[in-house]
Design a protein around this motif. Structure first.
Motif, PDB file in Angstrom:
ATOM      1  N   ASN A 114       0.813  -1.227   0.000  1.00 50.93           N
ATOM      2  CA  ASN A 114       0.000   0.000   0.000  1.00 50.93           C
ATOM      3  C   ASN A 114       0.851   1.284   0.000  1.00 50.93           C
ATOM      4  N   ALA A 115       2.170   1.141  -0.183  1.00 50.25           N
ATOM      5  CA  ALA A 115       3.082   2.288  -0.036  1.00 50.25           C
ATOM      6  C   ALA A 115       2.705   3.449  -0.967  1.00 50.25           C
ATOM      7  N   VAL A 116       2.368   3.135  -2.206  1.00 52.32           N
ATOM      8  CA  VAL A 116       2.055   4.199  -3.166  1.00 52.32           C
ATOM      9  C   VAL A 116       0.784   4.942  -2.715  1.00 52.32           C
ATOM     10  N   ASN A 117      -0.222   4.197  -2.285  1.00 53.39           N
ATOM     11  CA  ASN A 117      -1.457   4.838  -1.825  1.00 53.39           C
ATOM     12  C   ASN A 117      -1.254   5.638  -0.542  1.00 53.39           C
ATOM     13  N   VAL A 118      -0.400   5.147   0.342  1.00 49.37           N
ATOM     14  CA  VAL A 118      -0.115   5.890   1.577  1.00 49.37           C
ATOM     15  C   VAL A 118       0.509   7.239   1.220  1.00 49.37           C
ATOM     16  N   VAL A 119       1.490   7.229   0.347  1.00 53.69           N
ATOM     17  CA  VAL A 119       2.153   8.499  -0.010  1.00 53.69           C
ATOM     18  C   VAL A 119       1.176   9.418  -0.758  1.00 53.69           C
TER      19      VAL A 119
ATOM     20  N   ILE B 114       8.395   4.362  -5.047  1.00 49.76           N
ATOM     21  CA  ILE B 114       7.231   5.227  -4.754  1.00 49.76           C
ATOM     22  C   ILE B 114       7.406   6.578  -5.465  1.00 49.76           C
ATOM     23  N   GLU B 115       8.609   7.104  -5.435  1.00 50.45           N
ATOM     24  CA  GLU B 115       8.864   8.394  -6.114  1.00 50.45           C
ATOM     25  C   GLU B 115       8.499   8.288  -7.598  1.00 50.45           C
ATOM     26  N   ARG B 116       8.894   7.187  -8.213  1.00 50.62           N
ATOM     27  CA  ARG B 116       8.588   7.009  -9.646  1.00 50.62           C
ATOM     28  C   ARG B 116       7.090   6.902  -9.891  1.00 50.62           C
ATOM     29  N   GLN B 117       6.400   6.211  -8.996  1.00 50.99           N
ATOM     30  CA  GLN B 117       4.963   5.993  -9.183  1.00 50.99           C
ATOM     31  C   GLN B 117       4.126   7.236  -8.894  1.00 50.99           C
ATOM     32  N   THR B 118       4.595   8.048  -7.955  1.00 53.24           N
ATOM     33  CA  THR B 118       3.768   9.189  -7.537  1.00 53.24           C
ATOM     34  C   THR B 118       4.260  10.510  -8.122  1.00 53.24           C
ATOM     35  N   GLY B 119       5.511  10.525  -8.621  1.00 50.56           N
ATOM     36  CA  GLY B 119       6.102  11.767  -9.109  1.00 50.56           C
ATOM     37  C   GLY B 119       6.488  12.708  -7.975  1.00 50.56           C
ATOM     38  N   ARG B 120       6.496  12.193  -6.738  1.00 48.70           N
ATOM     39  CA  ARG B 120       6.858  13.043  -5.585  1.00 48.70           C
ATOM     40  C   ARG B 120       8.258  12.758  -5.110  1.00 48.70           C
ATOM     41  N   LYS B 121       8.980  13.808  -4.816  1.00 49.83           N
ATOM     42  CA  LYS B 121      10.339  13.654  -4.299  1.00 49.83           C
ATOM     43  C   LYS B 121      10.237  13.505  -2.781  1.00 49.83           C
ATOM     44  N   MET B 122      10.990  12.564  -2.230  1.00 50.43           N
ATOM     45  CA  MET B 122      10.959  12.392  -0.770  1.00 50.43           C
ATOM     46  C   MET B 122      12.391  12.402  -0.242  1.00 50.43           C
TER      47      MET B 122
ATOM     48  N   TYR C  52       0.975   2.515  17.544  1.00 48.67           N
ATOM     49  CA  TYR C  52      -0.375   2.069  17.183  1.00 48.67           C
ATOM     50  C   TYR C  52      -1.022   3.067  16.217  1.00 48.67           C
ATOM     51  N   LEU C  53      -0.884   4.349  16.538  1.00 50.46           N
ATOM     52  CA  LEU C  53      -1.499   5.384  15.691  1.00 50.46           C
ATOM     53  C   LEU C  53      -0.910   5.337  14.277  1.00 50.46           C
ATOM     54  N   THR C  54       0.408   5.121  14.219  1.00 51.26           N
ATOM     55  CA  THR C  54       1.106   5.053  12.933  1.00 51.26           C
ATOM     56  C   THR C  54       0.584   3.874  12.091  1.00 51.26           C
ATOM     57  N   LEU C  55       0.391   2.743  12.771  1.00 51.78           N
ATOM     58  CA  LEU C  55      -0.136   1.564  12.061  1.00 51.78           C
ATOM     59  C   LEU C  55      -1.619   1.721  11.733  1.00 51.78           C
ATOM     60  N   GLU C  56      -2.355   2.296  12.665  1.00 45.64           N
ATOM     61  CA  GLU C  56      -3.799   2.452  12.468  1.00 45.64           C
ATOM     62  C   GLU C  56      -4.093   3.351  11.262  1.00 45.64           C
ATOM     63  N   ARG C  57      -3.313   4.429  11.127  1.00 46.81           N
ATOM     64  CA  ARG C  57      -3.513   5.328   9.964  1.00 46.81           C
ATOM     65  C   ARG C  57      -3.312   4.549   8.669  1.00 46.81           C
ATOM     66  N   MET C  58      -2.313   3.665   8.675  1.00 48.48           N
ATOM     67  CA  MET C  58      -2.069   2.855   7.477  1.00 48.48           C
ATOM     68  C   MET C  58      -3.238   1.909   7.195  1.00 48.48           C
ATOM     69  N   LEU C  59      -3.751   1.262   8.252  1.00 49.38           N
ATOM     70  CA  LEU C  59      -4.784   0.250   8.031  1.00 49.38           C
ATOM     71  C   LEU C  59      -6.095   0.852   7.514  1.00 49.38           C
ATOM     72  N   LYS C  60      -6.233   2.174   7.653  1.00 48.46           N
ATOM     73  CA  LYS C  60      -7.441   2.833   7.137  1.00 48.46           C
ATOM     74  C   LYS C  60      -7.340   3.054   5.629  1.00 48.46           C
ATOM     75  N   ILE C  61      -6.113   2.918   5.101  1.00 50.18           N
ATOM     76  CA  ILE C  61      -5.902   3.159   3.660  1.00 50.18           C
ATOM     77  C   ILE C  61      -5.863   1.815   2.946  1.00 50.18           C
ATOM     78  N   ASN C  62      -6.448   1.740   1.746  1.00 45.97           N
ATOM     79  CA  ASN C  62      -6.456   0.457   1.024  1.00 45.97           C
ATOM     80  C   ASN C  62      -5.140   0.197   0.302  1.00 45.97           C
TER      81      ASN C  62
END
Ligand code: 13P
Ligand code: SF4
Length: 302
Positions: free
Chosen positions: A130-135, A156-164, A292-302
């Motif tokens: 889910n890395a691309v969707n998270v970013v 992820i940078e290539r897929q999203t066009g965002r520099k990190m 937990y919050l860090t993981l929970e935010r991820m689990l809300k994203i598909n």
């Protein structure tokens, strides 16, 4: 001997109301005895949702830690305490804090292959699935720090066009696969599709037909009309894909594509783990709550 071990594991599992989770890179006999086999994301979801009292995690320490973070009231066991992930150890919470100080206001995305302490210092977690969707979920005007995998980060940078801002960590197993090795496999199997894990170097992910998490690779091979595939990930996974897709021809991209940590868990250690309730994973409560919050935010994203 093996039959006795299997019987013991089944009996003890019932007694304890335990759930056995296994990652796709585990030995075939471990995958066969597990209640659920999956990628990091699927396993985290199972750990968060299970009704079992005990979770036995056949994988590496960051996975068991994530299970404990998500299900603190359950007993989480890691059958082999030495099973770690070298990439997860490439960034410490302290080093991440130092980097954050240099970039105030940056959003920190951590790959699930990280320690609980690093998750606690991060804003949102991701897996390779889910890395691309998270970013993509992070507002465009935000600076992003990504730890610890530079290869997944570059993908992820290539897929999203965002520099990190990328941490310089890597998986020693996937990072080894070279463009030349893939080319050689292509020469040997000219009709095969190439599907690799995003922990591989950009040279390799750029030449692949598909880049997927382990569960994503399985799905790709299953649903593709093609018959032959070059697989760029850990060798244990070939067992699962072949079992699910008996009519497909699979070639491992390099012969010694092996994660030693994932191979430390044996049936004997699984049985000992259930018998002696070892090794119990604990995460300090202050760290657990933040992670937990860090993981929970991820689990809300598909
Ligand atoms: P997956 O999330 O794709 O299963 O990957 C986990 C991992 O450790 C890959 O090396
Ligand atoms: Fe860690 Fe690499 Fe092993 Fe996955 S394959 S657990 S990233 S060392």
């Amino acid at each position: 001997m093996t039959v006795e071990l299997r019987d013991f594991i089944a009996r003890r599992k019932k007694e304890l109301n335990a759930l056995i989770l296994a990652h796709f890179y585990q030995l075939p006999e471990i995958q066969d005895i597990a209640d659920f086999v999956g990628d990091s994301l699927q396993l985290a979801r199972q750990a968060a949702e299970t009704e079992a009292d005990v979770i036995v995690f056949c994988g590496v320490s960051f996975m068991a830690e994530s299970a404990k973070i998500l299900s603190p009231d359950k007993t989480v066991l890691l059958p082999e305490i030495k099973a770690g992930c070298p990439m997860a150890d490439m960034v410490s919470a302290e080093a991440l804090r130092n980097l954050k100080e240099k970039h105030p206001g940056a959003v920190v995305v951590c790959y699930v292959n990280s320690t609980a302490a690093v998750k606690a210092e991060s804003d949102i977690c991701c897996t390779s699935a889910n890395a691309v969707n998270v970013v993509k979920s992070i507002p465009e005007d935000k600076t992003i720090i990504f730890v610890p995998d530079r290869n997944l980060g570059a993908y992820i940078e290539r897929q999203t066009g965002r520099k990190m801002i990328l941490w310089d960590g890597y998986c020693p197993v996937h990072d080894e696969l070279s463009r030349e090795e893939v080319r050689e496999q292509m020469r040997l199997h000219p009709d095969a599709k190439i599907v690799v894990h995003p922990e591989c170097v950009p040279d390799v992910t750029e030449m692949a037909d598909a880049v997927r998490s382990t569960a994503g690779i399985l799905d790709y091979v299953k649903t593709s009309p093609e018959k032959e595939f070059i697989i760029g990930t850990e060798k244990g996974f070939i067992y699962t894909v072949q079992k699910n897709c008996p009519d497909k021809v699979l070639h491992l991209a390099r012969q010694d594509f092996r994660c030693e940590d994932m191979k430390l868990t044996t049936l004997e250690k699984l049985a000992a783990s259930l018998e002696q309730m070892q090794y119990q994973i604990e995460v300090p409560e202050d760290i657990r709550q933040k992670a937990y919050l860090t993981l929970e935010r991820m689990l809300k994203i598909n």
